[in-house]
Scaffold this motif. Structure first.
Motif, short mmCIF file in Angstrom:
data_model
loop_
_atom_site.label_atom_id
_atom_site.label_comp_id
_atom_site.label_asym_id
_atom_site.label_seq_id
_atom_site.Cartn_x
_atom_site.Cartn_y
_atom_site.Cartn_z
N ALA A 1 -1.15 -86.07 -68.23
CA ALA A 1 -1.73 -86.66 -69.45
C ALA A 1 -2.40 -87.99 -69.12
O ALA A 1 -3.50 -88.28 -69.61
CB ALA A 1 -0.65 -86.86 -70.51
N PHE A 2 -1.76 -88.78 -68.30
CA PHE A 2 -2.31 -90.09 -67.94
C PHE A 2 -3.62 -89.93 -67.15
O PHE A 2 -4.61 -90.61 -67.43
CB PHE A 2 -1.28 -90.88 -67.12
N ILE A 3 -3.60 -89.00 -66.20
CA ILE A 3 -4.83 -88.75 -65.41
C ILE A 3 -5.95 -88.27 -66.35
O ILE A 3 -7.09 -88.73 -66.25
CB ILE A 3 -4.55 -87.70 -64.30
N ASP A 4 -5.60 -87.37 -67.27
CA ASP A 4 -6.61 -86.86 -68.21
C ASP A 4 -7.18 -87.98 -69.07
O ASP A 4 -8.39 -88.02 -69.32
CB ASP A 4 -6.00 -85.77 -69.11
N LEU A 5 -6.30 -88.85 -69.52
CA LEU A 5 -6.75 -89.95 -70.38
C LEU A 5 -7.71 -90.88 -69.62
O LEU A 5 -8.78 -91.24 -70.12
CB LEU A 5 -5.54 -90.75 -70.89
N VAL A 6 -7.31 -91.21 -68.39
CA VAL A 6 -8.16 -92.10 -67.58
C VAL A 6 -9.51 -91.42 -67.30
O VAL A 6 -10.56 -92.05 -67.43
CB VAL A 6 -7.44 -92.48 -66.25
N LEU B 1 -0.52 -87.49 -74.24
CA LEU B 1 -1.90 -88.01 -74.24
C LEU B 1 -2.16 -88.81 -75.53
O LEU B 1 -2.73 -89.91 -75.50
CB LEU B 1 -2.86 -86.82 -74.11
N GLY B 2 -1.73 -88.24 -76.65
CA GLY B 2 -1.94 -88.89 -77.94
C GLY B 2 -1.21 -90.23 -78.03
O GLY B 2 -1.77 -91.23 -78.49
N HIS B 3 0.04 -90.25 -77.57
CA HIS B 3 0.81 -91.50 -77.60
C HIS B 3 0.16 -92.57 -76.73
O HIS B 3 0.13 -93.75 -77.08
CB HIS B 3 2.24 -91.25 -77.12
#
Lengths: 134, 432
Positions: B393-398, B278-280
């Protein structure tokens, strides 16, 4: 002293012969796979050699050991690909038969190639460490 | 039409995957070449001794903090130039008390207590609080589960004798490797990532990464950028790119080894890697165009930087290439058959640095290790697991971006078992 000299001269004679033998095995494997087996088998062998030669050259250790490993890799590759070839050949010829090879070959090839390299590297490392400890 | 689009997508993803594979192959050859042509002896600028502050952010770390502080008292760096600040970040266990008792005995150890109201908001926030109290020209960071050896600070700080160096990174070595399968796999990942990847990027003058621990940076840089960005989950990667965008470089010091306790369960692994991924991704969105347009970076640094920024997207891209490729093969519409091979090859990679199996194998070879090498085929399972981690992580970020929610920090637990795995008496003497 004399024994040591004789051992060295033997080594000087045998090493080039071994190198030639290993090269012949590699070329032989390529020819056999190209003539008898599928294009995918030849591709696997070409990949293995192109990938391994620059890596192996850089490793420390006797060149005969590295050439030997490469030759063994080629023989295993040929053997495995022969198996895969007949395995795929035994599958009933359904509509997508031609593409089964494309799909399966890389998967099957990497299942032996990765362990082969990891065992090969650990063997070379062991040799290196033994030499250092001596 | 759809098949054509799929073919183009597949070809593009394979080109990207191949770029990464070639990059790592070059890294591998570079490190092997250097190993063969240089002596391991390294001259350190020992005359260069600036004032150093070591920041140790600690949130509920009572099991490991005492040992780290004990190691801090054994550092060979002159104590009059050393300051150790423990940031007790709203701990509810005995972390603060243990740090206080050490601070009473050693005047260069200080403890900064953060209450539940102000603390517990993640490592960047804790580091910013510590920076306000720090007086050193050079700031080093250590996570609470790390065990430095006596000369680590000298080795790291010596790099700053070069005024172009903005940050420095040492090498973490997994201490609890024999604990179980997870720790062994992490060991392999660390070896591939640091012994080959970081080293090669350092040799090729690309972008070695500051890893947030076992490393440090110049005070003036962190002041110039206004401290750590508290919205970032990987403040270390963020700082790496900030350093380069400010015109400095990061140096990797391979012989500055520090011992860490790796996570030992798949659940803890998920939590840690989810935060990293997520951080990256956050850092990628923040710096992608800045890196592309920067006048302070060379072309090869830009290419490496962009590839580095995209690393945590690669499992998703690889997996989608796999699905699309599978569909194209089954429907007999794949135009170039050989494109399928790199997709399968990349499944044998570690995600943290996208190090393929050959890079890991060479790292293990250079370290003189043998048996751990045999686990390389199992990298496949680690990759599959990481596909799900990066996907989540990608879903969370979006989701966070869409609903305007802040990403939350997830702490990695350190049970403090690391030292019990030291069997070699020589290593034990060094670490103990």
């Amino acid at each position: 002293m004399l024994k040591e000299q004789r051992r060295r001269s033997m080594k000087r004679t045998i090493n080039p012969l071994l190198s030639i033998l290993c090269s012949e095995i590699i070329v032989g494997c390529l020819l056999v796979s190209n003539r008898i087996l599928s294009v995918q088998s030849t591709e696997s062998l070409v990949f293995l050699n192109l990938f391994c030669i620059p890596l192996f050259i850089q490793l420390k250790g006797a060149s005969t050991v590295k050439e030997g490993m490469l030759a063994i890799g080629n023989l295993i590759c040929l053997l495995m690909n022969t198996l895969f070839y007949y395995l795929i050949d035994s599958i009933p010829k359904i509509l997508y038969y031609n593409k089964a090879e494309t799909l399966i070959y890389p998967i099957l090839n990497l299942t032996w190639m990765v362990p082969f390299l990891s065992i090969g590297f650990s063997f070379i490392t062991r040799q290196k460490m033994n030499r250092v400890s001596k | 039409m759809i098949l054509e689009i799929f073919n183009v997508f597949f070809a593009l993803t394979v080109v990207l995957i191949t770029c990464y594979m070639v990059r790592h192959y070059i890294f591998t050859l570079t490190v092997l070449r250097k190993h063969n042509h240089t002596e391991s002896f390294r001259v350190h600028a020992l005359h260069f001794q600036p004032s150093v502050t070591i920041l140790i952010p600690a949130h509920n770390e009572e099991k490991v903090i005492s040992k780290l502080l004990q190691k801090m008292t054994e550092l060979a760096y002159p104590k009059e130039k050393l300051e150790v600040i423990v940031i007790d970040d709203a701990s509810i266990d005995g972390t603060g008390k243990k740090a206080d008792s050490m601070a009473k005995q050693f005047n260069y150890i200080k403890v900064l207590h953060r209450t539940l109201m102000e603390g517990g908001r993640g490592k960047p926030a804790a580091l910013n609080a510590g920076l306000k109290k720090a007086s050193g020209e050079i700031i080093l960071c250590f996570d609470a589960d790390y065990l430095p050896n006596s000369y680590l600070v000298e080795r790291l700080v010596a790099e700053f004798a070069n005024p172009r160096i903005g940050a420095v990174q040492g090498r973490p070595v997994v201490l609890n490797e024999p604990q179980n399968f997870v720790t062994r796999l992490i060991t392999l990942e660390r070896i591939g990532g640091y012994r080959v990847d970081q080293e090669a990027r350092n040799i090729l003058k690309l972008i070695p990464q500051f890893g947030g621990t076992v490393g440090g940076f110049r005070r003036l840089i962190i002041d110039a950028i206004g401290g750590f960005d508290e919205s970032m989950l990987t403040e270390d990667t963020d700082l790496t790119f900030q350093v380069y965008l400010e015109g400095y470089t990061v140096s990797y010091v391979a012989d500055a080894e520090c011992y860490e306790e790796a996570v030992s369960t798949w659940k803890a692994y998920w939590r840690q890697r989810h935060r990293w991924a997520l951080g990256h991704m956050q850092v990628c969105f923040k710096h992608f165009f800045k890196v592309m347009l920067s006048s302070k970076l060379r072309l090869r640094q830009k290419i490496d930087g962009l590839l580095l920024l995209g690393i945590y997207f690669m499992p998703l891209i690889t997996f989608s290439a796999f699905i699309v490729g599978l569909f194209l093969i089954i429907t007999n519409s794949l135009i170039i058959d050989t494109l399928w091979f790199p997709v399968i090859l990349s499944f044998y990679s570690f995600v943290g640095n996208y190090a393929p199996f050959f890079e890991v194998a060479v790292g293990v070879y250079l370290d003189g290790r043998t048996r751990v090498q045999w686990l390389a085929p199992l990298m496949f399972f680690s990759f599959i697991y990481n596909v799900f981690i990066c996907g989540k992580a990608f879903i969370d970020l979006v989701t966070c971006r869409l609903i305007g929610r802040k990403t939350s920090w997830q702490k990695t637990d350190h049970p403090g078992y690391g030292r019990s795995y030291i069997k070699n008496p020589v290593a034990s003497a060094v670490i103990e």
